[in-house]
Design a protein around this motif. Structure first.
Motif, mmCIF file in Angstrom:
data_model
loop_
_atom_site.group_PDB
_atom_site.id
_atom_site.type_symbol
_atom_site.label_atom_id
_atom_site.label_comp_id
_atom_site.label_asym_id
_atom_site.label_seq_id
_atom_site.Cartn_x
_atom_site.Cartn_y
_atom_site.Cartn_z
ATOM 1 N N PHE A 1 0.835 -1.212 0.000
ATOM 2 C CA PHE A 1 0.000 0.000 0.000
ATOM 3 C C PHE A 1 0.866 1.257 0.000
ATOM 4 N N SER B 1 2.449 1.633 -3.421
ATOM 5 C CA SER B 1 1.514 1.896 -4.524
ATOM 6 C C SER B 1 0.957 3.314 -4.469
ATOM 7 N N THR B 2 1.144 4.005 -3.357
ATOM 8 C CA THR B 2 0.621 5.369 -3.216
ATOM 9 C C THR B 2 1.726 6.411 -3.059
ATOM 10 N N PHE B 3 2.975 5.991 -2.865
ATOM 11 C CA PHE B 3 4.063 6.956 -2.694
ATOM 12 C C PHE B 3 4.424 7.545 -4.055
ATOM 13 N N LYS B 4 4.304 8.859 -4.162
ATOM 14 C CA LYS B 4 4.530 9.535 -5.461
ATOM 15 C C LYS B 4 3.701 8.891 -6.571
ATOM 16 N N ARG B 5 2.509 8.502 -6.216
ATOM 17 C CA ARG B 5 1.560 7.807 -7.106
ATOM 18 C C ARG B 5 2.095 6.463 -7.625
ATOM 19 N N GLY B 6 2.961 5.843 -6.836
ATOM 20 C CA GLY B 6 3.340 4.473 -7.163
ATOM 21 C C GLY B 6 4.800 4.278 -7.504
ATOM 22 N N THR C 1 -3.214 -4.918 -1.769
ATOM 23 C CA THR C 1 -2.491 -4.238 -0.704
ATOM 24 C C THR C 1 -3.533 -3.719 0.275
ATOM 25 N N GLY C 2 -3.143 -3.457 1.520
ATOM 26 C CA GLY C 2 -4.169 -2.973 2.425
ATOM 27 C C GLY C 2 -3.705 -2.717 3.837
ATOM 28 N N GLY D 1 -6.921 0.226 0.768
ATOM 29 C CA GLY D 1 -5.873 -0.447 0.007
ATOM 30 C C GLY D 1 -6.041 -0.221 -1.477
ATOM 31 N N THR D 2 -5.213 -0.916 -2.241
ATOM 32 C CA THR D 2 -5.270 -0.811 -3.709
ATOM 33 C C THR D 2 -5.093 -2.218 -4.294
ATOM 34 N N PHE D 3 -5.405 -2.346 -5.575
ATOM 35 C CA PHE D 3 -4.984 -3.524 -6.328
ATOM 36 C C PHE D 3 -3.735 -3.125 -7.107
#
Lengths: 352, 352
Positions: A107, A110-115, A137-138, A149-151
């Motif tokens: 997670f 996948s979200t740091f600096k948009r991935g 992710t979660g 979370g994200t896929f």
């Protein structure tokens, strides 16, 4: 053993730490980061770190072990460390640990600096056969599991069988529950094989087979619109039992112990609703109760468990949705279960 | 005006609130949620809410207005409200507001239960021509802009021109800066048109044209591997100036005011490094300084600005990377700029 090809990424089994080192070197990452917890920092990190001897473009980020760490506060801490360590979009996060590390690390990445890229080096049986494959992710919020979370797929997974030797028996059994589930939902031959194996120290072959089953399912349905829901067998009740135990028990159930309870309850519901035979229900109960200690599910807790189930992200329109078995090795998705039915299944478990 | 087709989603211009109501009704969502801030709650929400008369499956979530709200604490608050309101995977989030609402709402939705549907109803000029199109979601951490986020497309965007009438002049000009940028980086004809228009009340046609330019770029490169970097013109310096102002100024710069400064600095760098002619540099400076008040960029702040630029997520390997112009209507990506060059550009701005 054969490398398994997943959805655009490989799952390595043999010489997997060699493969990891090769992956990092050939990836030309600006920097890389090893996310560990206090347990893997002792038992696994030295083995990996030694192999990165000579590289100086990496940092180690350590978090507390345990499901309690899988929350947004730890994510914020990791994001801030990545910022302070100068992580950029060409950085790599290596998740070295169990399911908490791979779910939360995935997670965060996948979200740091948009991935940014991430890979998993699962160090528990549970994370090897479950969390590390499939791109989920979660993190938890207010004890609701994986609600945020994200896929997002990892770039590779490195299964190091040797790391399992550092695990206590209870942690091995936590992973075994997911292996049993893989057999129950799609592969009777695998279930038969498991039944006749020593499940307290499962072989590398059994782990490989389990991952092959899970991988096949998630490739067919990466974002859980259909067949992937098969993997939820045992998890509607199991997640609620796990959440409730985390809140109330001094020594909470492991994920596998909770899923084992959930599989018994949902096998009971399968018998009531989707045609699982009495004989197969008894067989499932026998295998599971031989492996896992019974857990006291007081009737007073049934209502609380149903409330938790309603908040489960699998549900829609306020209805509780279960994956059930029609026979060992086959399942049926999207069975609406009422509160009464779920309570009855909890009572069934308590009566064993 | 023509509906623009983006990457699998429509951008409506005419009767857009009618289209929104139709979208919600035809989407058969279990529940939907209107995310607003205290400004849109007064000026826009009543218009929208009235149109949902007769529907009872929605709730309103209101946050404070302003960039300070675009942080993880507000996300946690929204996630918890979604949980409490019974949001499930078949729920919809409607982001009714400016860029803060669409960026943060997009992030919240893209991570809630691993992703629920969301749409944007941008209510500021800036969010209409910039944030609402392109699938970037994000929040700030420690004043580092959009450091955490995802690339996730909305299901639709509804441009309601009438909402702009509720905006103060300074907020309109904040959006104008992005429109000027769209002309500068790819479309000289659009730049010429803007130069000869009243930019304090831009027409619906000019807004439509601006969105068409942005949309074309983001469709070609959804995850910013190449041409999308064109949109960063003015933003390397501009984001740093904006962050610094948010930290230090009692009445901070708007996004557009900061980007206006950034475009002047980066036009100067374009003249020095990528062949932008002296005449065109002067033309750009004249248009921008006619619209925006000058801002005191003391030399003492230059080092702080460069430090902020280094943390910008666009950069790799500790180098600062700019999109520069070769002429009005054409740009060149990936120009490494040194601290000295960037300081020189700040000094140039201060000398105007």
């Amino acid at each position: 053993m054969k490398t398994i090809q997943s959805d655009n990424y490989p799952i390595y089994f043999d010489n997997s730490i060699d493969e990891l080192v090769k992956f990092v070197k050939e990836g030309h990452y600006s920097r890389f980061f090893l996310l560990t917890d206090e347990n893997t920092a002792i038992h696994c990190l030295p083995v990996v770190k030694e192999r990165f001897d000579g590289l100086d473009n990496f940092d180690i980020i350590e978090v507390n072990a345990g499901e309690e760490s899988k929350n947004i506060d730890f994510c914020i801490g990791i994001w801030k460390m990545l910022i302070d360590f100068g992580a950029d979009r060409k950085s790599l996060l290596i998740n070295l640990g169990g399911g908490v590390i791979s779910d939360m690390g995935g997670f965060v990445a996948s979200t740091f600096k948009r991935g940014i890229d991430f890979v998993h080096v699962p160090t528990t049986l549970l994370s090897q056969v479950d969390a590390s494959v499939g791109g989920k992710t979660g993190i938890d919020i207010d004890s609701i599991k994986n609600i945020i979370g994200t896929f997002t797929q990892p770039k590779a997974v490195f299964i190091a069988y040797d790391f399992l030797k550092t695990l206590p028996a209870r942690q091995i059994l936590s992973g075994t529950a997911e292996m049993l589930k893989h057999g129950l939902i799609t592969d009777k031959a695998y279930w038969e094989k498991l039944k006749n194996s020593d499940l307290k120290t499962p072989s590398a072959e059994l782990i490989h087979w389990s991952i092959e089953i899970k991988n096949k399912i998630v490739i067919d349905d990466p974002t859980e619109k259909g067949i992937r829901k098969a993997l939820n067998f045992g998890h509607t009740v199991g997640h609620a039992v796990e959440t409730n135990s985390l809140i109330n028990d001094e020594n909470p159930l492991t994920h596998g112990e909770a899923i084992a309870i959930g599989m018994i309850c949902e096998a009971y519901l399968s018998h009531k609703k989707t045609g699982l035979s009495d004989g197969e229900l008894k067989e499932i109960v026998e295998v599971i109760t031989n492996l896992y200690p019974m857990y006291p599910l007081q009737e007073a807790s049934h209502e609380a468990l149903c409330t938790i189930m309603l908040k489960d992200k699998k549900n829609q329109n306020g209805q509780i949705n279960c994956t059930l078995l029609t026979q060992i090795g086959q399942c049926k998705l999207d069975n609406i279960c009422t509160d009464d039915e779920l309570c009855e299944s909890l009572t069934y478990y308590a009566s064993l």
